[in-house]
Design an enzyme around this catalytic site. Structure first.
Site, PDB file in Angstrom:
ATOM      1  N   CYS A   2       0.928  -1.099  -0.012  1.00  0.00           N
ATOM      2  CA  CYS A   2      -0.021   0.003  -0.026  1.00  0.00           C
ATOM      3  C   CYS A   2       0.923   1.205  -0.054  1.00  0.00           C
ATOM      4  O   CYS A   2       2.085   1.157  -0.113  1.00  0.00           O
ATOM      5  CB  CYS A   2      -0.828   0.105   1.320  1.00  0.00           C
ATOM      6  SG  CYS A   2      -1.801  -1.496   1.515  1.00  0.00           S
ATOM      7  N   LEU A  52      -3.304  -1.768  -1.848  1.00  0.00           N
ATOM      8  CA  LEU A  52      -3.203  -2.545  -2.979  1.00  0.00           C
ATOM      9  C   LEU A  52      -3.575  -4.008  -2.150  1.00  0.00           C
ATOM     10  O   LEU A  52      -2.843  -4.763  -1.547  1.00  0.00           O
ATOM     11  CB  LEU A  52      -1.887  -2.765  -3.221  1.00  0.00           C
ATOM     12  CG  LEU A  52      -1.681  -3.742  -4.477  1.00  0.00           C
ATOM     13  CD1 LEU A  52      -2.467  -3.378  -5.709  1.00  0.00           C
ATOM     14  CD2 LEU A  52      -0.027  -3.666  -4.887  1.00  0.00           C
ATOM     15  N   ILE A  54      -4.117  -7.598  -1.279  1.00  0.00           N
ATOM     16  CA  ILE A  54      -3.493  -8.886  -1.395  1.00  0.00           C
ATOM     17  C   ILE A  54      -3.960 -10.086  -0.501  1.00  0.00           C
ATOM     18  O   ILE A  54      -4.153 -11.157  -0.887  1.00  0.00           O
ATOM     19  CB  ILE A  54      -1.995  -8.610  -1.746  1.00  0.00           C
ATOM     20  CG1 ILE A  54      -1.566  -7.745  -2.782  1.00  0.00           C
ATOM     21  CG2 ILE A  54      -1.085  -9.904  -1.653  1.00  0.00           C
ATOM     22  CD1 ILE A  54       0.105  -7.373  -2.682  1.00  0.00           C
ATOM     23  N   ASN A  76       1.970  -0.494   5.464  1.00  0.00           N
ATOM     24  CA  ASN A  76       2.238  -0.760   3.912  1.00  0.00           C
ATOM     25  C   ASN A  76       3.338  -1.961   4.202  1.00  0.00           C
ATOM     26  O   ASN A  76       4.219  -1.846   4.715  1.00  0.00           O
ATOM     27  CB  ASN A  76       2.991   0.690   3.402  1.00  0.00           C
ATOM     28  CG  ASN A  76       3.771  -0.022   2.242  1.00  0.00           C
ATOM     29  OD1 ASN A  76       3.427  -0.670   1.321  1.00  0.00           O
ATOM     30  ND2 ASN A  76       4.934   0.968   1.732  1.00  0.00           N
ATOM     31  N   GLY A 367      14.808 -12.373  -6.859  1.00  0.00           N
ATOM     32  CA  GLY A 367      16.123 -12.902  -6.141  1.00  0.00           C
ATOM     33  C   GLY A 367      17.027 -11.964  -5.663  1.00  0.00           C
ATOM     34  O   GLY A 367      18.252 -12.281  -5.385  1.00  0.00           O
TER      35      GLY A 367
END
Length: 664
Positions: A2, A52, A54, A76, A367
């Site tokens: 977020c 956002l 998720i 966030n 990675g």
């Protein structure tokens, strides 16, 4: 993930618009959380979030209170062990209403206070408001994966996930920090808590902050420790590999937790291919992989990417980034980085995350971190060779090894012994310098400061940024091995300040994509840091342990290939003036003189040199990119004011103390 923002008016000036101020900040960072937004307001405090979604898509709304209603959080990030912590809370009799990790964090803080951070395995920045104490608690994850910026002017404290938010209202006089520019033009990043802007700071990684009537208090709760464990000498390679794989696999497994599809970046290198292989072992169904290639074969790794995708049977999405793409999107890149950059490399990463979002993926696993904590970069080998050479100055073999360290750099192809000695010989015998491993890189990069204007050069005449690094070195640093010192400098400055920021969070979140990093699980970091050096850098064989661990689970050609760091095409395309109006405008004599940052005559000579493509050195390439990005930064954020139209937020859930209402 977020975006978060907040204002705490400790001045008690009733005319200060905390609500509208937070709305403006959230409007500017809406790209970080396009799904929904909310604001909590209580007297002189306003904290907000753009989300956002998720985890727990239906009930994870923010701002969110704890069970008592005393603590309110905007958050966030992701806490990957939230399920285990949720069970722990329930055993203590806490009624957990949602399935979200956000609620876990605020409930943990209600019980443990700042000690809650020791329980969290994840990447985060958050603010918790304590109604009774009238106090803000803010924290940032251990290695700085997620950003958190703040200002404290005229007794008004403000914070935001991005600096453009803090620059959007008038309590801060907008100006670039000249000393920060000197840092960036030496280390590629500022030294925390500094940022490119005056009066705007970043909460350093691994720190938390308390804000109350007494002011600001910042404390460290975690730091990297490269002191090798006492039993390191007795470790067997086979047992260490088994332990490492189990730990890394669990780090991958918990990072697959999401209520939306998860993808992975597949660069074609050892790190991302190993991570993708572990994902395949855990759950082959999530294997959407993404990669970026280039027209220029010098930078392109497409063949390795496709080989890895075929080997692991992934649903692979590949695309090519052209020089025109970099020219077209570089200005947008700087808008999101909010930092000068010395390479065009962030722009292809922006385009890659755009492709991810176009495929309806919100989360990618990558990675990053393996090179820093398993000694993958050539700078570690370079330091080792340079020191050996300094101790045996008559050796004819050691200087020749240096030509093998950077095979991907054009200047190293065909370089003779004299050229190698001149290039790598800078302060060769200063082996007792605490920054020995990085002296050469910092020296070469700092040469671009010669393009600063006379005024800025004068201001920086006696400035020594290394004193700032030295004063922040952790206890025991002087007793670490040479490799441990080098790893600390690389991870604490370059990784945190540039790699995870300008190439990481900012480029992903610009397109509302969350990155997750198994190698940066703090358990993996702490495990790697206690290993003997030869398990990481074995002779000149980098990432020795990871290569051993990946035997049989990734293609041999990838496991054995030499390290090639991610690099993007050079910025020569900026100087086809028929195409690049951006560069033409920003490098004009009028712009250079008006902004006052760079010497217009020197820049004009550099532009002519780049345009003619004659004798272009690495430092020239860094210089021109740094000059353009700094000029753009000044234009966007100093000469102009970021446009923060609060109507861009759409419907905002406003919570006035305990009463929730909907408001446009």
């Amino acid at each position: 993930m977020c975006g978060i923002a907040g204002i705490y008016n400790l001045s008690r000036n009733t005319n200060f618009p905390v609500e509208n101020g937070v709305k403006r900040m959230l409007a500017l960072i809406r790209h970080r959380g396009p799904d929904e937004s909310g604001i909590y307001i209580s007297g002189d405090i306003a904290i907000g979030n753009v989300r956002l979604s998720i985890i727990d898509l239906e009930s994870g709304h923010q701002p969110m209170p704890d069970e008592s209603g005393n603590y309110w959080i905007v958050y966030n990030g992701e806490i990957f062990n939230y399920r285990e912590l949720r069970e722990q809370l329930q055993k203590k009799g806490i009624h957990v209403k949602t399935q979200s990790d956000t609620e876990v964090v605020v409930q943990m803080y209600a019980i443990y206070g700042s000690q809650c951070l020791q329980y969290l395995n994840g990447q985060f920045s958050f603010c918790i408001w304590d109604k009774k104490k009238k106090e803000c608690f803010l924290a940032r994850d251990r290695v700085g994966i997620l950003p958190l910026f703040y200002s404290f002017e005229n007794n008004v404290f403000a914070f935001c996930s991005e600096m453009k938010g803090l620059l959007s209202f008038g309590s801060i006089k907008k100006a670039l920090n000249i000393e920060s520019l000197a840092q960036i033009f030496t280390y590629w990043a500022t030294i925390a808590p500094n940022t490119p802007f005056k009066k705007i700071y970043q909460l350093p990684p691994g720190h938390y902050m308390l804000v109350n009537n007494e002011g600001l208090k910042i404390e460290k709760y975690w730091e990297t420790d490269f002191s090798v464990s006492n039993d390191a000498a007795y470790r067997s390679v086979s047992d260490t590999i088994a332990e490492f794989k189990e730990l890394l696999k669990d780090a991958v497994k918990i990072r697959l937790r999401a209520d939306v599809p998860v993808g992975a970046y597949l660069s074609g290198g050892l790190d991302s291919t190993t991570i993708t292989s572990l994902i395949h072992e855990i759950d082959p169904n999530v294997l959407n992989t993404f990669s970026i290639g280039f027209e220029d074969a010098v930078y392109d790794e497409t063949s390795y990417q496709l080989e890895a995708a075929r080997y692991l049977n992934t649903r692979h999405h590949a695309f090519k980034c052209t020089a025109d793409d970099i020219d077209k999107y570089f200005e947008k890149t700087v808008w999101h980085t909010e930092f000068p950059v010395l390479r065009t490399a962030p722009t292809p990463m922006y385009l890659l995350s755009e492709k991810v979002r176009e495929n309806n993926i919100k989360v990618v696993i990558t990675g990053e971190g393996a090179d820093e904590f398993l000694a993958g970069y050539s700078i570690f080998k370079e330091a080792k060779v340079r020191k050996f050479w300094a101790e045996q100055p008559n050796s004819k073999i050691r200087p020749k090894l240096l030509s093998k360290l950077y095979p991907y750099m054009p200047m190293m192809k065909g370089a003779n012994d004299i050229a190698l000695r001149l290039f790598f010989g800078y302060r060769l015998t200063d082996i007792d310098d605490p920054f020995y491993s990085h002296l050469l890189r910092w020296h070469n990069t700092s040469r671009i400061k010669t393009f600063f204007s006379e005024d800025i050069t004068s201001q920086l005449h006696k400035y020594n940024s290394r004193e700032l690094i030295y004063s922040g070195l952790p206890p025991g640093y002087k007793d670490w091995t040479d490799l441990g010192k080098a790893q600390y400098l690389e991870s604490s400055i370059f990784m945190s300040g540039y790699l995870l920021s300008s190439q990481g969070d900012r480029m992903m979140m610009a397109n509302s994509v969350e990155g997750r990093y198994p190698f940066l699980d703090h358990r993996v970091i702490e495990f790697c840091n206690k290993l003997p050096d030869n398990f990481k850098l074995n002779g000149l064989n980098e990432k020795f342990l990871l290569k051993k661990m990946s035997d049989g689970i990734i293609p041999e050609s990838i496991r054995k290939r030499s390290k090639q760091p991610y690099r993007a095409p050079l910025p020569g395309n900026f100087f086809d003036l028929k195409r690049s109006q951006c560069a033409t405008d920003i490098l004009s004599q009028d712009s250079l003189k008006s902004f006052g940052l760079f010497d217009s005559k020197k820049v004009s000579s550099l532009v002519a040199k780049m345009y003619n493509q004659k004798d272009i050195q690495e430092v020239d390439q860094m210089a021109i990119t740094g000059i353009i990005s700094t000029q753009l930064l000044y234009k966007m954020f100093i000469a102009e004011t970021p446009d923060s139209n609060i109507n861009n937020l759409g419907n905002v859930k406003i919570i006035y103390d305990d009463q929730a209402v909907s408001q446009v």
